[in-house]
Design a protein around this motif. Structure first.
Motif, mmCIF file in Angstrom:
data_model
loop_
_atom_site.group_PDB
_atom_site.id
_atom_site.type_symbol
_atom_site.label_atom_id
_atom_site.label_comp_id
_atom_site.label_asym_id
_atom_site.label_seq_id
_atom_site.Cartn_x
_atom_site.Cartn_y
_atom_site.Cartn_z
ATOM 1 N N CYS A 28 14.679 14.768 -10.793
ATOM 2 C CA CYS A 28 16.154 13.987 -10.726
ATOM 3 C C CYS A 28 15.922 13.091 -12.032
ATOM 4 O O CYS A 28 14.760 12.612 -12.343
ATOM 5 C CB CYS A 28 15.390 12.956 -9.865
ATOM 6 N N ILE A 29 16.404 12.753 -13.125
ATOM 7 C CA ILE A 29 16.473 12.644 -14.066
ATOM 8 C C ILE A 29 15.959 10.823 -14.518
ATOM 9 O O ILE A 29 15.870 10.794 -15.427
ATOM 10 C CB ILE A 29 17.656 12.744 -15.194
ATOM 11 N N TYR A 30 16.679 10.254 -13.112
ATOM 12 C CA TYR A 30 16.672 9.005 -13.364
ATOM 13 C C TYR A 30 15.428 8.404 -12.731
ATOM 14 O O TYR A 30 14.443 7.139 -12.614
ATOM 15 C CB TYR A 30 17.454 7.957 -12.727
ATOM 16 N N CYS A 31 14.274 9.424 -12.778
ATOM 17 C CA CYS A 31 13.264 9.064 -11.844
ATOM 18 C C CYS A 31 12.407 7.862 -12.694
ATOM 19 O O CYS A 31 12.222 8.270 -14.303
ATOM 20 C CB CYS A 31 11.432 9.994 -12.001
ATOM 21 N N PHE A 32 12.087 6.609 -11.810
ATOM 22 C CA PHE A 32 10.940 5.626 -12.706
ATOM 23 C C PHE A 32 9.335 6.279 -12.693
ATOM 24 O O PHE A 32 8.662 5.589 -13.624
ATOM 25 C CB PHE A 32 10.942 4.199 -12.025
ATOM 26 N N ALA A 33 9.455 7.266 -11.907
ATOM 27 C CA ALA A 33 8.119 7.765 -11.877
ATOM 28 C C ALA A 33 7.067 8.643 -13.283
ATOM 29 O O ALA A 33 6.291 9.302 -14.151
ATOM 30 C CB ALA A 33 7.446 8.244 -10.854
ATOM 31 N N ARG A 34 8.441 8.862 -14.421
ATOM 32 C CA ARG A 34 8.325 10.093 -15.369
ATOM 33 C C ARG A 34 7.016 9.994 -16.309
ATOM 34 O O ARG A 34 6.607 10.162 -16.256
ATOM 35 C CB ARG A 34 9.917 10.589 -16.186
ATOM 36 N N PRO A 35 7.520 8.666 -16.757
ATOM 37 C CA PRO A 35 6.647 8.132 -17.641
ATOM 38 C C PRO A 35 5.041 8.221 -16.990
ATOM 39 O O PRO A 35 3.963 8.188 -17.810
ATOM 40 C CB PRO A 35 6.238 6.262 -17.506
ATOM 41 N N VAL B 196 0.712 -1.646 0.241
ATOM 42 C CA VAL B 196 -0.017 0.032 0.574
ATOM 43 C C VAL B 196 0.928 1.271 -0.303
ATOM 44 O O VAL B 196 1.869 1.327 0.687
ATOM 45 C CB VAL B 196 -0.984 -0.041 1.438
ATOM 46 N N SER B 197 0.655 2.425 -1.014
ATOM 47 C CA SER B 197 1.325 3.406 -1.316
ATOM 48 C C SER B 197 0.579 4.826 -1.129
ATOM 49 O O SER B 197 -1.045 4.859 -1.604
ATOM 50 C CB SER B 197 2.566 3.141 -1.751
ATOM 51 N N LEU B 198 0.975 5.752 -0.612
ATOM 52 C CA LEU B 198 -0.028 6.840 -1.008
ATOM 53 C C LEU B 198 1.078 7.745 -1.065
ATOM 54 O O LEU B 198 2.348 7.912 -0.432
ATOM 55 C CB LEU B 198 -0.190 7.692 0.139
ATOM 56 N N ASN B 199 0.778 8.779 -2.164
ATOM 57 C CA ASN B 199 1.652 9.987 -2.783
ATOM 58 C C ASN B 199 0.804 11.006 -2.661
ATOM 59 O O ASN B 199 -0.008 11.230 -3.683
ATOM 60 C CB ASN B 199 1.718 9.550 -4.143
ATOM 61 N N ALA C 222 3.468 2.747 2.880
ATOM 62 C CA ALA C 222 4.709 3.877 1.940
ATOM 63 C C ALA C 222 4.421 4.798 1.809
ATOM 64 O O ALA C 222 3.965 5.213 0.476
ATOM 65 C CB ALA C 222 4.808 2.855 1.143
ATOM 66 N N LEU C 223 4.649 6.288 2.286
ATOM 67 C CA LEU C 223 4.234 7.448 1.503
ATOM 68 C C LEU C 223 5.809 8.055 0.888
ATOM 69 O O LEU C 223 6.744 8.650 0.707
ATOM 70 C CB LEU C 223 4.396 8.142 3.073
ATOM 71 N N GLY C 224 5.028 8.367 -0.321
ATOM 72 C CA GLY C 224 6.054 8.912 -1.393
ATOM 73 C C GLY C 224 7.142 8.445 -2.454
ATOM 74 O O GLY C 224 8.135 9.011 -2.543
ATOM 75 N N VAL C 225 6.612 7.215 -2.911
ATOM 76 C CA VAL C 225 7.207 6.225 -3.149
ATOM 77 C C VAL C 225 7.375 6.504 -4.568
ATOM 78 O O VAL C 225 8.874 6.915 -5.228
ATOM 79 C CB VAL C 225 6.744 4.882 -2.709
ATOM 80 N N SER C 226 6.417 7.078 -5.603
ATOM 81 C CA SER C 226 6.809 7.825 -6.799
ATOM 82 C C SER C 226 7.646 9.164 -7.174
ATOM 83 O O SER C 226 7.572 9.319 -7.452
ATOM 84 C CB SER C 226 5.181 7.782 -7.324
ATOM 85 N N ASP D 39 8.015 12.407 -3.947
ATOM 86 C CA ASP D 39 8.596 12.857 -3.230
ATOM 87 C C ASP D 39 7.612 13.678 -2.381
ATOM 88 O O ASP D 39 7.290 14.470 -3.012
ATOM 89 C CB ASP D 39 10.171 13.384 -3.310
ATOM 90 N N ALA D 40 7.241 13.222 -1.293
ATOM 91 C CA ALA D 40 6.198 13.899 -0.271
ATOM 92 C C ALA D 40 6.262 15.020 -0.108
ATOM 93 O O ALA D 40 5.547 16.323 0.505
ATOM 94 C CB ALA D 40 5.446 12.998 0.764
ATOM 95 N N TYR D 41 7.627 15.014 0.024
ATOM 96 C CA TYR D 41 8.210 16.542 0.491
ATOM 97 C C TYR D 41 9.114 17.237 -0.313
ATOM 98 O O TYR D 41 10.226 18.012 0.408
ATOM 99 C CB TYR D 41 8.806 16.225 1.880
ATOM 100 N N GLN D 42 8.126 17.034 -1.476
ATOM 101 C CA GLN D 42 9.340 18.651 -2.789
ATOM 102 C C GLN D 42 8.982 19.792 -2.318
ATOM 103 O O GLN D 42 7.979 19.718 -1.102
ATOM 104 C CB GLN D 42 8.313 18.063 -3.691
ATOM 105 N N PRO D 43 9.423 21.033 -3.000
ATOM 106 C CA PRO D 43 9.417 22.025 -2.791
ATOM 107 C C PRO D 43 7.157 22.175 -2.219
ATOM 108 O O PRO D 43 7.790 23.580 -1.992
ATOM 109 C CB PRO D 43 10.070 23.013 -3.927
ATOM 110 N N ALA D 44 6.589 22.367 -2.782
ATOM 111 C CA ALA D 44 5.271 23.100 -3.140
ATOM 112 C C ALA D 44 4.762 22.295 -1.691
ATOM 113 O O ALA D 44 3.708 22.993 -0.730
ATOM 114 C CB ALA D 44 5.167 22.302 -4.832
#
Length: 376
Positions: free
Chosen positions: A89-96, A77-80, A138-142, A144-149
């Motif tokens: 991050c250029i390598y982020c798997f969530a970009r697609p 279980v995850s929450l984003n 799991a919080l912020g997996v895809s 980041d839950a603590y990004q600038p916004a």
């Protein structure tokens, strides 16, 4: 006029951004092609594309918990709280995933952020259902839950306030020192064995990090974050991810040593993953920042992926396969053993104290038994 007068422009990095192009998403209807017509852009060796402003859009999500059954992921279980991530991050798997919005997994992913403003409300509703069965989230997996916004929107903090009130266990993974803001919530949960934090440390080289993860905390700041959380009694692990051959790979042992010295007690690693549009975006990044080793990097990546840029097989997608992957595995485990990391069972998060119907006036007593679940 001959088409040769308008050659395809070379990728030009933007200050503070990871992607060097706004690669078309695979679901976009309109086709677009970049050309250099001589009016600006990559017309000099030292030119840099103009800054790109971040836009944050409010989104009222219909659901907030995502469930998966992947055998190689240690949580179900995850929450984003956000879609898209300004860390870039250029390598982020969530970009697609931005392709599903009709946007680019490139610059759009890191500059057009969707904030799930009703995340805490949805979570409260979910946890209060009679049918809800608690298990660690799991919080912020895809993204980041603590990004600038998050600094202004406080969505993640409100989510944690709900988890804290319900005594619901969770694990967070982040690259942001903003998590220190919430120590007042995390520390009491840690004392109940209901929270753990994983900090991603990809490299100790600030120069590489500046282009690889342009708006995330610097490597030295992440080490300080590990120390601060650890001293507050919060279990901290380090995620060395991704391991990029000839770029971050030489740093593995030094990263583990620095994190262990800062107070991390566990460690894991993931080899570079290049699903869907991430592959061409990463290659453009390599060409822009590491042209001298771009071919070597991709050749080694393919060595670990059966000759392809990426193989999504559950058995190998996180660690790769072949001789180099095995050598990398040995290096990591030798360093972990030498540093005393992973000696204790990790990620034991207690669900016995969960309060399904939390009330500030009359909270139910914790359960007498002590079932536990393992995460990470």
């Amino acid at each position: 006029m001959d088409d040769s007068e308008y050659p395809i422009a070379l990728p030009v990095p933007r200050k503070g951004r990871g992607a060097v192009t706004n690669l078309q998403g695979r679901y976009e209807v309109d086709q677009r092609e970049t050309v250099d017509d001589g009016w600006g852009g990559a017309d000099t060796e030292d030119s840099e594309a103009s800054p790109l402003r971040t836009q944050v859009f409010e989104e009222r999500a219909k659901s907030i918990l995502t469930r998966n059954a992947s055998p190689d992921i240690p949580f179900s279980v995850s929450l984003n709280p956000y879609r898209g991530c300004e860390h870039g991050c250029i390598y982020c798997f969530a970009r697609p995933t931005h392709s599903y919005l009709g946007l680019s997994p490139g610059l759009d992913f890191e500059s057009r952020i969707y904030a799930k403003v009703n995340a805490a409300e949805l979570l409260e509703r979910e946890l209060s259902k009679n049918s809800y069965v608690p298990e660690p989230i799991a919080l912020g997996v895809s993204t980041d839950a603590y990004q600038p916004a998050e600094r202004e929107l406080l969505i993640t903090r409100r989510v944690i306030e709900v988890l804290h009130a319900h005594h619901h266990p969770f694990a967070a993974i982040t690259k942001s020192s903003l998590i220190e803001r919430d120590i007042d919530l995390l520390a009491p949960m840690a004392s109940r064995n209901q929270v753990m934090v994983a900090v991603t440390v990809t490299t100790l080289d600030a120069g590489i990090a500046r282009t690889l993860e342009p708006r995330a905390a610097t490597p030295s700041r992440r080490l300080r974050m590990i120390r601060t959380l650890s001293e507050a009694g919060i279990p901290v692990g380090v995620s060395v991810a991704p391991v990029i051959p000839f770029v971050t790979e030489p740093d593995i042992e030094r990263v583990l040593e620095a994190c262990a010295e800062a107070g991390a007690t566990s460690a894991s690693y993931i080899v570079l993953r290049l699903p869907w549009e991430v592959a061409p975006l990463f290659k453009d990044w390599l060409a822009a920042h590491f042209p001298d080793r771009a071919e070597r990097v991709m050749a080694r990546v393919r060595d670990m992926r059966g000759g392809k840029d990426y193989d999504s097989s559950f058995a190998t997608r996180m660690k790769g396969e072949g001789l180099w992957a095995e050598l990398l595995k040995q290096r990591f485990h030798n360093a972990v053993r030498r540093l005393g990391l992973n000696e204790r069972r990790r990620g034991i998060l207690d669900i016995s104290q969960f309060r399904p119907q939390f009330s500030a006036r009359r909270a139910p007593e914790p359960a007498s038994d002590n079932p536990q679940l393992s995460l990470f």
